[in-house]
Design a protein around this motif. Structure first.
Motif, PDB file in Angstrom:
ATOM      1  N   VAL A   1       0.832  -1.209   0.000  1.00 15.65           N
ATOM      2  CA  VAL A   1       0.000   0.000   0.000  1.00 15.65           C
ATOM      3  C   VAL A   1       0.870   1.264   0.000  1.00 15.65           C
ATOM      4  O   VAL A   1       0.379   2.345  -0.312  1.00 15.65           O
TER       5      VAL A   1
ATOM      6  N   GLN B   1      -9.685  12.166   9.627  1.00 19.31           N
ATOM      7  CA  GLN B   1     -10.742  12.448   8.648  1.00 19.31           C
ATOM      8  C   GLN B   1     -12.116  12.436   9.313  1.00 19.31           C
ATOM      9  O   GLN B   1     -12.956  13.260   9.022  1.00 19.31           O
TER      10      GLN B   1
ATOM     11  N   THR C   1      -8.100   9.023  -3.898  1.00 17.99           N
ATOM     12  CA  THR C   1      -8.527   8.295  -2.708  1.00 17.99           C
ATOM     13  C   THR C   1      -7.941   6.878  -2.715  1.00 17.99           C
ATOM     14  O   THR C   1      -7.847   6.244  -3.761  1.00 17.99           O
ATOM     15  N   GLY C   2      -7.469   6.451  -1.567  1.00 16.46           N
ATOM     16  CA  GLY C   2      -6.868   5.113  -1.440  1.00 16.46           C
ATOM     17  C   GLY C   2      -5.415   5.071  -1.883  1.00 16.46           C
ATOM     18  O   GLY C   2      -4.824   3.995  -1.974  1.00 16.46           O
ATOM     19  N   SER C   3      -4.806   6.233  -2.119  1.00 19.87           N
ATOM     20  CA  SER C   3      -3.423   6.227  -2.629  1.00 19.87           C
ATOM     21  C   SER C   3      -2.399   6.063  -1.502  1.00 19.87           C
ATOM     22  O   SER C   3      -1.216   5.910  -1.766  1.00 19.87           O
ATOM     23  N   GLY C   4      -2.837   6.158  -0.242  1.00 19.59           N
ATOM     24  CA  GLY C   4      -1.915   5.893   0.874  1.00 19.59           C
ATOM     25  C   GLY C   4      -1.578   7.114   1.713  1.00 19.59           C
ATOM     26  O   GLY C   4      -0.666   7.066   2.536  1.00 19.59           O
ATOM     27  N   LYS C   5      -2.330   8.189   1.552  1.00 18.87           N
ATOM     28  CA  LYS C   5      -2.013   9.454   2.261  1.00 18.87           C
ATOM     29  C   LYS C   5      -2.114   9.265   3.781  1.00 18.87           C
ATOM     30  O   LYS C   5      -1.205   9.630   4.533  1.00 18.87           O
ATOM     31  N   THR C   6      -3.250   8.687   4.232  1.00 15.45           N
ATOM     32  CA  THR C   6      -3.445   8.502   5.682  1.00 15.45           C
ATOM     33  C   THR C   6      -2.403   7.556   6.261  1.00 15.45           C
ATOM     34  O   THR C   6      -1.796   7.842   7.302  1.00 15.45           O
ATOM     35  N   LEU C   7      -2.155   6.452   5.551  1.00 17.49           N
ATOM     36  CA  LEU C   7      -1.182   5.476   6.061  1.00 17.49           C
ATOM     37  C   LEU C   7       0.200   6.097   6.193  1.00 17.49           C
ATOM     38  O   LEU C   7       0.914   5.832   7.160  1.00 17.49           O
TER      39      LEU C   7
HETATM   40  N1  LIG Z   1      -5.493  -1.951   8.005  1.00 11.59           N
HETATM   41  C1  LIG Z   1      -5.501  -2.094   6.691  1.00 11.59           C
HETATM   42  N2  LIG Z   1      -5.470  -3.331   6.140  1.00 11.59           N
HETATM   43  C2  LIG Z   1      -5.477  -3.492   4.798  1.00 11.59           C
HETATM   44  N3  LIG Z   1      -5.511  -2.464   3.915  1.00 11.59           N
HETATM   45  C3  LIG Z   1      -5.546  -1.217   4.389  1.00 11.59           C
HETATM   46  C4  LIG Z   1      -5.550  -0.961   5.811  1.00 11.59           C
HETATM   47  N4  LIG Z   1      -5.585   0.381   5.983  1.00 11.59           N
HETATM   48  C5  LIG Z   1      -5.605   0.923   4.749  1.00 11.59           C
HETATM   49  N5  LIG Z   1      -5.596  -0.026   3.802  1.00 11.59           N
HETATM   50  C6  LIG Z   1      -5.592   0.181   2.352  1.00 11.59           C
HETATM   51  O1  LIG Z   1      -4.477   1.003   2.028  1.00 11.59           O
HETATM   52  C7  LIG Z   1      -4.803   1.882   0.981  1.00 11.59           C
HETATM   53  C8  LIG Z   1      -4.440   3.310   1.377  1.00 11.59           C
HETATM   54  O2  LIG Z   1      -5.298   3.731   2.424  1.00 11.59           O
HETATM   55  P1  LIG Z   1      -5.300   5.215   2.970  1.00 11.59           P
HETATM   56  O3  LIG Z   1      -6.315   5.272   4.057  1.00 11.59           O
HETATM   57  O4  LIG Z   1      -3.927   5.612   3.309  1.00 11.59           O
HETATM   58  O5  LIG Z   1      -5.815   6.024   1.706  1.00 11.59           O
HETATM   59  P2  LIG Z   1      -5.975   7.585   1.526  1.00 11.59           P
HETATM   60  O6  LIG Z   1      -5.062   7.995   0.428  1.00 11.59           O
HETATM   61  O7  LIG Z   1      -5.837   8.286   2.830  1.00 11.59           O
HETATM   62  O8  LIG Z   1      -7.474   7.661   1.000  1.00 11.59           O
HETATM   63  P3  LIG Z   1      -8.594   8.780   1.229  1.00 11.59           P
HETATM   64  O9  LIG Z   1      -8.211   9.972   0.473  1.00 11.59           O
HETATM   65  O10 LIG Z   1      -9.820   8.127   0.702  1.00 11.59           O
HETATM   66  O11 LIG Z   1      -8.664   8.993   2.712  1.00 11.59           O
HETATM   67  C9  LIG Z   1      -6.288   1.702   0.686  1.00 11.59           C
HETATM   68  O12 LIG Z   1      -6.398   0.867  -0.450  1.00 11.59           O
HETATM   69  C10 LIG Z   1      -6.799   0.995   1.920  1.00 11.59           C
HETATM   70  O13 LIG Z   1      -7.865   0.154   1.580  1.00 11.59           O
END
Ligand SMILES: Nc1ncnc2c1ncn2[C@@H]1O[C@H](COP(=O)(O)OP(=O)(O)OP(=O)(O)O)[C@@H](O)[C@H]1O
Length: 649
Positions: free
Chosen positions: A363, A429, A383-389
């Protein structure tokens, strides 16, 4: 057995109370049998008296009075000892319940995001309430009753043998049957109880999700579907409960029957002995009465054997479910490599070739990035690109799979978690507010130092009284934070200002107000690192720019991670990265990224067009209101093509 070993340390915390209680049960049950003995003696004495034989004069009136007094004294002693049992065993079980609950909560609080991502709140609530009660009943009422049964049987059979061993052996015939039934019962209850508790948990989780998600359920008008599903789960719960009850149902009747068999044996065999028909085994009428009355006293313990076995099995089943919580370990925790001398951080952040995968899915991939202390990093991407992680790796809500994240050039895994998190504030968020006043929600956690860490496995009697939170929020700090978060003017309009209760017991805030309360909370912490995860998505652009202006004062000297989709927000960052599928695909300053003409520039162009469009539409509506309809007519929802045409022009 292992489960019982884990419970033992809790029982040993109150060993004296449990020991005194057990001795009191023993004493009470011995005393309760004394009236039968005195009565037996009286009957034999009276019979001899009635015989009028000068060689065996029988009972005098004085003796009779003494025996009566003995009965009264025995009854009083047994009553007093029963009070003692209550005060020792039952009180101790309540204290044990408190200690287990305290330790469970402390353990759960130490578990990490990974655990709570998977745990269902309803299930946890059910374990902390229903299962804990079953454990308390087992160690309180259950052990009391168990001691009663054991001591009743031991004392009664000691009496029986002292009166007549042959008659005693005759009564013992029924016991192998009782033991067989108990073994069967215990096995059946343990097989049937845990599935029932699991269903209880599922049903609690369903109810909790429905209450928390009430807006969604109502918004989609799916009440009937939810009620239907709840009904199916409820039916299954009843089916499992009845399945359990079915095994208990006939038990009491069967035990009564066995008691009846014992009475019949005593009557037929004991009667023959009184009549002298059993050679070498005489029995007096008084002894027979004592035997029968003592047997009568065994009726309740005998009937309650099933109840106790059931209670013990349920208690151990529930304790097993609580043990599952105790056995859960946080993946992220301080370890031997933690440098406990680190007490503060400056806020310099480095990602060094970081990769994160979940179950084999990458991810985040090969992220290398430096955010000097005091700088602001903008993070954007689909969305889902990994910003929060990416931001969660700093607070260690999750740890990297490869590479490292460093704060002040120290791997975050070597920094004490408390130090790290104390210095970082995150506005998530989806902000979570507590059912408390606005002031307390903003000042949330600032009073943490007033609490001492909990010592687990410690008797409640040796812990100080629960600490009351009498620390008043620092109102100056709270108000300043609310001001910067653009919330102050709205708080003043609330019925009780900063003391207005939120949530279940108070007012409901709008999405934007909730976000700003969470923002104020983060600002009030005065952290070294501030992470704003799309935290202004629910406020309009005008309010956002006001907040950003205020934030600029507090940003001074702090490292800020600004996650968002609005270029109007991101443009103020010192450096911006664009993520796509877990990789940095673009980075640079606002101007540099616009000049590069990539993803960021495209995002800016689209948002500019949308903003122009909004302004055009507003102008048209204003013209129409002034009686000068402009041509063409504003597009309706059903005319997207026409609208696009206009945009192009
Ligand atoms: N605990 C987890 N287990 C498995 N996959 C995860 C977990 N947490 C996040 N993901 C996956 O990692 C990817 C990145 O998630 P993240 O929350 O960082 O996205 P984001 O860029 O912040 O999205 P958004 O703009 O929608 O908030 C997503 O595909 C999400 O489904």
């Amino acid at each position: 057995m292992n489960n019982f070993k884990a419970l033992l340390p809790y029982l040993l915390l109150h060993k004296n109370q449990y020991l005194v209680g057990t001795l009191a049960v023993l004493g009470a049950n011995a005393a309760v049998l004394l009236p039968a003995y005195f009565l037996g003696r009286a009957i034999d004495g009276l019979r001899l008296f009635a015989d009028n034989n000068p060689a065996t004069p029988g009972l005098s009136l004085g003796h009779l009075g003494l025996l009566a007094l003995g009965i009264v004294a025995a009854t009083l002693v047994s009553g007093a000892l029963m009070v003692g049992v209550r005060r020792s065993i039952v009180f101790a079980s309540r204290q044990t319940e408190y200690e287990i609950r305290r330790d469970l909560f402390a353990h759960l609080s130490g578990l990490d995001k990974h655990y709570f991502d998977r745990a269902r709140t309803g299930d946890l609530m059910n374990r902390l309430t229903g299962d804990l009660s079953a454990v308390r009943e087992m160690i309180g009422f259950g052990s009391w009753q168990l001691a009663t049964v054991v001591s009743s049987f031991v004392v009664s059979f000691a009496w029986f043998f002292s009166i007549n061993w042959r008659l005693t052996l005759a009564v013992l015939v029924v016991f192998p049957i009782i033991i067989g039934i108990l073994a069967y019962l215990a096995r059946q209850v343990s097989l049937r109880y845990v599935p029932m508790q699991e269903q209880n948990s599922a049903i609690s989780a369903k109810a909790q999700e429905n209450f928390s998600g009430a807006r969604v359920v109502k918004g989609y008008a799916i009440e009937d579907r939810e009620i239907g599903e709840y009904k199916v789960m409820n039916t299954e719960l009843i089916r499992r409960a009845l399945f359990l009850n079915r095994v208990e149902g006939p038990l009491q009747a069967f035990m009564s029957l066995l008691m009846g068999v014992a009475y019949v044996l005593v009557l037929l065999y004991g009667g023959r002995m009184i009549l002298g028909l059993v050679p070498g085994s005489p029995l007096t009428l008084g002894q027979f009465t004592q035997f029968a009355l003592t047997l009568e006293r065994l009726a309740w313990p005998m009937l309650s054997i099933g109840l106790i076995a059931n209670m013990l099995q349920r208690g151990m089943g529930s304790w097993g479910r609580l043990q599952e919580i105790f056995a859960s370990r946080a993946r992220v925790h301080d370890s031997g490599r933690t440098d406990t001398s680190i007490r503060k951080i400056e806020g310099d952040i480095r990602y060094e070739n970081v990769t994160l995968d979940f179950d084999g899915k990458k991810v985040l991939q090969n992220i290398t990035l430096h955010i000097p202390a005091g700088q602001t990093l903008g993070i954007t991407g689909p969305t889902g690109s990994g910003k929060t992680l990416l931001s969660q790796l700093i607070t260690r809500l999750t740890d990297v799979s490869e590479g490292s994240v460093k704060v002040d050039n120290v791997d975050v895994r070597n920094i004490p978690l408390a130090t790290l998190r104390d210095n970082i504030a995150v506005v998530p968020q989806e902000p979570f507010l507590f059912s408390d006043t606005i002031a307390s929600n903003v000042a949330f956690g600032l009073d943490n130092d007033h609490y001492s860490p909990i010592e687990t496995r410690k008797s409640v009697r040796h812990t100080t009284a629960p600490e009351e939170n009498d620390v008043k929020p620092d109102m100056e700090r709270v108000q300043r934070a609310a001001e910067i978060a653009g919330l102050a003017s709205e708080i003043v309009a609330f019925p009780h200002g900063y003391d207005t209760m939120l949530g279940e017991r108070g007012v409901t805030l709008s999405g934007g107000q909730r976000q700003r309360t969470a923002l104020a909370r983060a600002i009030a912490r005065e952290p070294r690192i501030l992470i704003l995860d799309d935290s202004m998505s629910a406020v309009d652009t005008e309010t956002e720019s006001r907040i950003l202006q205020g934030l600029r004062q507090v940003q001074e000297g702090r490292t800020v991670l600004l996650i968002g989709h609005r270029v109007s927000t991101l443009r103020h960052a010192d450096h911006i990265i664009v993520l796509e599928a877990g990789r940095i695909v673009e980075q640079g300053s606002h101007e540099a990224l616009l000049a590069a003409g990539g993803h960021y520039a495209e995002l800016e162009r689209r948002q500019r067009l949308e903003s122009d469009l909004d302004e055009t539409e507003e102008a048209k509506i204003a013209d129409a209101a002034a009686g000068q309809p402009s041509i063409p007519v504003p597009p309706t929802r059903n005319e997207p093509a026409a609208r696009n045409e206009e945009v192009k022009r």
